[in-house]
Write a protein that holds these residues in place. Structure first.
Motif, PDB file in Angstrom:
ATOM      1  N   ASP A 145       0.836  -1.208   0.000  1.00 50.54           N
ATOM      2  CA  ASP A 145       0.000   0.000   0.000  1.00 50.54           C
ATOM      3  C   ASP A 145       0.862   1.246   0.000  1.00 50.54           C
ATOM      4  N   GLN A 205      -0.717  14.066  -4.290  1.00 52.58           N
ATOM      5  CA  GLN A 205      -1.055  14.763  -5.535  1.00 52.58           C
ATOM      6  C   GLN A 205      -1.172  16.244  -5.243  1.00 52.58           C
ATOM      7  N   ASP A 238       1.990   3.823 -12.161  1.00 53.48           N
ATOM      8  CA  ASP A 238       0.605   3.413 -12.422  1.00 53.48           C
ATOM      9  C   ASP A 238       0.543   2.077 -13.136  1.00 53.48           C
ATOM     10  N   SER A 274       0.570  -0.646 -10.650  1.00 52.06           N
ATOM     11  CA  SER A 274      -0.318  -0.523  -9.501  1.00 52.06           C
ATOM     12  C   SER A 274      -1.770  -0.590  -9.894  1.00 52.06           C
ATOM     13  N   LYS A 284      -5.579   1.055  -8.252  1.00 55.16           N
ATOM     14  CA  LYS A 284      -6.066   2.011  -7.269  1.00 55.16           C
ATOM     15  C   LYS A 284      -6.775   1.259  -6.164  1.00 55.16           C
ATOM     16  N   GLU A 304      -9.686  -1.303  -6.609  1.00 49.25           N
ATOM     17  CA  GLU A 304      -9.730  -1.884  -7.955  1.00 49.25           C
ATOM     18  C   GLU A 304      -9.298  -3.330  -7.939  1.00 49.25           C
ATOM     19  N   GLN A 335      -3.050   5.239  -3.523  1.00 54.44           N
ATOM     20  CA  GLN A 335      -4.113   6.221  -3.316  1.00 54.44           C
ATOM     21  C   GLN A 335      -3.508   7.590  -3.608  1.00 54.44           C
ATOM     22  N   HIS A 336      -4.247   8.394  -4.369  1.00 50.58           N
ATOM     23  CA  HIS A 336      -3.786   9.757  -4.624  1.00 50.58           C
ATOM     24  C   HIS A 336      -4.469  10.666  -3.626  1.00 50.58           C
TER      25      HIS A 336
END
Lengths: 387, 387
Positions: free
Chosen positions: B51, B56, B71, B74, B76, B79, B90-91
């Protein structure tokens, strides 16, 4: 009072026995702590890993790899024969051996992969670290070669070496103090010492008073059974605290200064609670084993066995989740866990220490449970022998 | 007469069940516990997703390429997991990220600082953190590398380079030559076997106690008989050795066949080692008993303590102990009986030749012979005149 005095007499007569076992255990713990390094911690990478580099190619590439490794691991020379390699690993002169095959540079230039041979002591994080840094370096080198077609090996090597030095900066939320784990290790090993010495010694008193004839004589005496039992409990408690204080004394001799703070206080309290646990195990064992050898057997089995299972010698994080689930049923697990939590405390506050107190509470529950079951067994036995 | 004594002594051993139980059961329990405890290390645990929180903010866009790569590896939060996924990201904004890290809901935080540098924030050091850090480092290196290559190629990236970029080649391979690599787990079982052999000291102990009139009633009767003490000693000593041999072989078979521990395939030498080891244990016990004029309990205590201490030095609790001693006081390894036995098995497993093993077995035989004759010498001095 007479009973208590009798207990003291019994203990002092058997003192030699107790002190020998205690001495052996304490000797082991001293050696263990003086040699131990925190290298069994999960994820810990030993950058001082001893590595041998055997170069059968003698090319600019193989020499370049060696240069790259020079300040990342401890390079050592060994006898480069088959037997020399075997010996080096067996006696742990090195823990990882890299063998560059002949023709390595040539195949690399052609784009084929001639693999680098490795031999390691056993799969370990440090070994994975070495494999990774070599792979990383070679991949960078290969990428540069693919990308910049006309460059010569020397320049490629230089670029690769610079490239792999690019690292991201890491910040820790709080200063992760590189605290020496010496005190923690000492107290964790003490679990073995405490269990081994206390379980064997506590049984002595119980066994003697459980002797048929002595029991019968006591039953018809003027002293109430409850009083007798209470005094026995008290005597056992005194014996336990006596053994515990000797162990603490040695720990203090080794780590005195480090113990004079709240962490030290926690460690000491935790070990006292655990000693009571050991006392209850000893009491429980003595209800169904009356010979001295049998008690010694149980003491050793329980002490060594549960020490292994609950992470006293090998940290439980390495042993795995399955073992951890089994270990939870043993009192020493909660003791060791509490030691780990005490070590990672960063400040003293009731909130942080909540978990530690919970662990101690669980240990006390174990003690109560064992004593209750022991009492029930003892009662059943005496009822059976009466009828 | 010899046969008579031998047979009766064997019968005696078969009847003292508690004794045999202890000698047999403890090693079996211990090695079973080893197997349980260490099976966790050997099992391949699945890779757990890591995790991560990505901050951002206004600096995020300056490192577009980096986050594109991230990305790709990964998913999200929430998902579904794809193949090759390593991270769950997590953004969030900075404050939330730090709070997630504090609560250990994420293993690390990635952010871009005002100088467009990618940085990592961690709370602790462990495997997920190490993997995360490695990933960030390597990605940064690759981006840098690609930039370099682009510059060299006038702003373009060769097609094969782009293909190569997403591939990671393995350059290291385990050497196929040579027998086996030293194992991390197997030596524990060898030390358990050494402990079993050394527990034969208790057998030897009782052999002598039952011959010394000041120690046991049985010996008083024996000393009255017209048979030479030596004959009695040899006969009963042989019985003791036989018993111990049977016990050790049972334990050996258990470890080899039930727990499936690899000893190699040089069975004859393994058997020889076991025989010599057992006899060495019994002889050492006899020597101890003849040497010290103390009570039976203390002798037991000393023999158990000595055994555990020797096994400790041979690496039973902490396998690195042996190597530490090798570096600081190697003579101890050469005379420690537990280490000699452990090493013999290990050398038979690891090496192909016999030269290393010969050293060990010779030392063991030497110790046995010296101890045996020393015992005899001590016994001879104890003669009883007719009183």
């Amino acid at each position: 009072m007479t009973v208590f005095k009798a207990c003291i007499k019994i203990c002092s007569r058997n003192l030699g026995d107790i002190l020998i076992m205690l001495g052996v255990f304490i000797g082991m713990s001293l050696l263990f702590s003086s040699y131990s390094s925190d290298n069994s911690k999960e994820g810990y990478v030993n950058a001082n890993i001893k590595v041998a580099y055997i170069d059968n190619d003698n090319s600019i590439l193989s020499k370049g790899i060696k240069t790259y490794l020079k300040d990342k691991v401890q390079l050592k020379d060994i006898v480069e024969t088959d037997e020399g390699i075997q010996d080096a690993l067996f006696y742990r002169i090195v823990e990882y051996i890299i063998i560059i095959p002949e023709g390595f540079l040539d195949s690399f230039i052609k784009g084929e992969i001639k693999e680098i041979e490795k031999r390691e002591v056993a799969e370990s994080f440090s070994g994975i670290y070495v494999s990774n840094i070599i792979n990383n370096f070679m991949n960078s080198l290969d990428l540069y070669k693919t990308g910049i077609k006309n460059d010569d090996m020397e320049s490629l090597l230089k670029k690769a070496m610079e490239n792999v030095e690019i690292k991201s900066e890491v910040e820790f939320l709080q200063e992760v103090k590189k605290e020496k784990a010496d005190l923690k290790q000492q107290f964790i090993f003490a679990a073995y010492t405490i269990m081994g010495s206390i379980i064997a010694s506590v049984g002595t008193l119980a066994a003697i008073f459980n002797n048929k004839e002595i029991k019968r004589r006591n039953k018809i005496s003027a002293i109430r059974p409850t009083s007798l039992n209470l005094i026995l409990v008290l005597a056992n408690l005194c014996l336990t605290i006596f053994i515990w204080s000797i162990i603490m004394m040695f720990v203090y001799l080794m780590h005195g200064k480090e113990m004079l703070n709240y962490k030290g206080g926690f460690y000491v309290l935790n070990s006292l609670v655990f000693s009571i646990d050991a006392l209850s195990i000893g009491f429980f064992a003595s209800t169904f084993v009356s010979s001295a050898n049998g008690r010694s057997a149980i003491a050793n089995t329980v002490a060594l066995g549960s020490s292994f299972l609950t992470g006293v010698f090998v940290p439980i994080s390495i042993l795995g989740e399955n073992v951890r689930n089994v270990a939870r049923f043993l009192p020493s697990y909660w003791y060791v866990d509490a030691c780990e939590k005490i070590h990672s405390l960063t400040s003293f506050s009731l909130n942080n220490s909540k978990e530690i107190f919970i662990n101690m509470g669980i240990q006390i529950l174990f003690a109560l449970a064992l004593v209750s079951v022991g009492l029930v067994i003892a009662r059943q036995k005496s009822l059976a022998s009466n009828s | 007469m010899f046969r008579h004594i031998f047979l009766y002594r064997m019968r005696y051993y078969l009847r003292t069940k508690a004794f045999i139980f202890w000698l047999l059961l403890f090693p079996i329990i211990l090695s079973s516990l080893f197997k349980v405890a260490f099976s966790g290390i050997l099992s391949e645990e699945g890779f757990e997703l890591i995790d991560v929180a990505v901050v951002q903010d206004e600096n995020y866009d300056s490192q577009e390429k980096f986050f594109e790569v991230l990305d790709n590896m990964s998913v999200k939060l929430g998902e579904e997991v794809k193949e090759d996924t390593m991270f769950v990201i997590q953004h969030v904004d900075e404050k939330t990220a730090i709070s997630l890290l504090e609560k250990k809901k994420v293993s690390g935080v990635i952010y871009v600082d005002s100088d467009s540098e990618i940085k990592i924030k961690l709370k602790e050091n462990g495997i997920p953190q190490t993997i995360l850090k490695e990933f960030v480092d390597i990605t940064k290196q690759k981006i840098d590398l690609a930039t370099d290559v682009a510059i060299e190629n006038n702003g373009e990236l060769p097609v094969d380079f782009v293909e190569r970029l997403s591939v990671s080649k393995e350059f290291m391979q385990d050497s196929l030559k040579g027998r086996k690599n030293p194992d991390a787990i197997i030596p524990f079982f060898y030390t358990a076997l050494a402990m079993t052999c050394l527990y034969g000291m208790m057998v030897g102990l009782y052999e002598i106690i039952d011959l010394q009139p000041n120690m046991s009633d049985f010996a008083i009767r024996i000393s009255l008989t017209p048979i030479s003490k030596m004959k009695v000693f040899f006969a009963s000593f042989l019985a003791g050795c036989t018993t111990q041999l049977v016990i050790v072989f049972i334990v050996l078979s258990y470890i080899m066949f039930v727990l499936n521990i690899d000893f190699g395939d040089r069975y004859l030498l393994i058997i020889l080692t076991t025989i010599v080891g057992s006899i060495m244990g019994v002889t050492l016990g006899a020597l101890l008993s003849a040497l010290f004029k103390v009570s039976e309990r203390i002798k037991m205590g000393i023999s158990i303590g000595f055994t555990m201490f020797c096994c400790f030095l041979a690496g039973m609790m902490d396998s690195s102990m042996k190597y530490n001693i090798m570096q600081t006081a190697p003579i101890i390894n050469k005379i420690n009986p537990a280490n000699l036995i452990t090493d013999s098995y290990y050398k038979l497993y690891y090496y192909e030749g016999i030269s290393h093993y010969i050293n060990n077995i010779t030392s063991m035989i030497f110790i046995t012979i010296v101890a045996f004759f020393a015992t005899l010498a001590l016994l001879r001095r104890q003669k009883y005149d007719s009183i």
